[in-house]
Design a protein around this motif. Structure first.
Motif: not given
Length: 326
Positions: A248, A265, A269, A293, A296
């Motif tokens: 990340a 990503e 996700r 996550s 992000l």
């Protein structure tokens, strides 16, 4: 402003608390206001004009702790609070009081409660002898608080904390101070301080490559976050790191290619979606991807502050106090 006859109790409370810091409030009205618990606590904490007599009334009414946070008390009140039996009151005083009367802070550094001494370590007005006593405190939590809050401590204090026998203290000190060159090798060699000392180093290629393979995920994540010029092979290596947190961080780096960013990503996700769909069936990896996550997404814009309402007149204050039964 007319006091609205339909004011509910919560609105009355809110207005009374808002009056607690009003400098134009005459002593008779202030004494009436002090009978309201929330307004009394706020007045004790923020007013800069409290006399010894008014402070005594606040203590008698049971609000010594918020009073102890007030840095503008008469010296005699501070002396009284420092001698009191409640450690939460002494701790509040220790965190905020100037050394007035002289020797007040030296008395608090000898307090038998480590809880009080931890709050003293947060104080921004510590004289040199008190700093020396605290850096030698037997409780490592006191020394950790000292390293956290005393960012401008003299060099001998900083070196003592960076060399502390307790790893947790050294770790905190590494986050607060730039270590002298002589201490860097030991701090870098110690897995308990390696992550924290990275922020202060100019890393050569060999050391950077070694750190990118460090067994500590925290070291790898810190390297990915801090190093301004990671070579492309190391970005690719960390982009495939087994830990979602490291991936990340790489996704947020400016020089990460769009394709690598999209891949990271999408992977995070996907794990997050599996966790949200069925938490009971999700793996630890899915949970880790879900947690990673969050980084992000950007934070929502702050709500503009609500402007302060105009101060009521003394007649309006009188009516409000009467409405509250004060």
């Amino acid at each position: 402003m007319d006091v609205d006859v339909k004011l509910d109790p919560e609105d009355v409370d809110r207005r009374l608390v808002a009056l607690a810091g009003a400098s134009e409030l005459p002593p008779p009205l202030l004494r009436r206001l002090l009978r309201h618990p929330q307004a009394r606590r706020e007045a004790a904490r923020v007013r800069r004009d409290l006399t010894e007599e008014l402070a005594g009334e606040i203590i008698a009414l049971g609000s010594a702790r918020p009073l102890a946070f007030n840095a503008s008390l008469p010296a005699a009140v501070r002396r009284r609070l420092a001698a009191g039996p409640q450690e939460v009151v002494r701790a509040a005083l220790a965190a905020s009081a100037p050394d007035d009367p002289p020797g007040l802070l030296a008395g608090l550094v000898a307090d038998p409660s480590a809880f009080v001494r931890r709050f003293l370590a947060m104080n921004g007005s510590l004289p040199g002898p008190v700093l020396v006593r605290l850096v030698e405190d037997p409780d490592p939590q006191v020394r950790s608080e000292l390293a956290t809050w005393q960012r401008d401590a003299p060099e001998e204090i900083r070196v003592a904390l960076l060399s502390d026998p307790e790893p947790v203290v050294r770790s905190v000190a590494c986050r607060s101070y730039v270590p002298p060159a002589a201490l860097v090798p030991d701090l870098l060699a110690d897995p308990r301080t390696r992550r924290d000392v990275l922020r202060h180093l100019e890393l050569d290629p060999d050391l950077t490559a070694c750190l990118a393979r460090d067994p500590d995920v925290g070291v790898r994540a810190e390297l990915a976050r801090l190093h301004p010029e990671l070579p492309r092979p190391l970005i690719d290596l960390l982009a495939a790191d087994p830990e979602p947190n490291v991936r990340a961080v790489i996704a947020r780096r400016r020089e990460t290619t769009p394709a690598v960013r999209r891949s990271i990503e999408a992977d995070l996700r996907a794990g997050a979606d599996r966790f949200l769909a069925d938490p009971a069936a999700a793996t630890e990896e899915d949970l880790a991807r879900y947690a990673a996550s969050f980084g992000l997404h950007g934070c929502p814009p702050r709500t503009p502050p609500v402007p302060d309402a105009p101060r009521p007149s003394l007649a309006e204050v009188e009516e409000l106090l009467s409405r509250a039964g004060l």
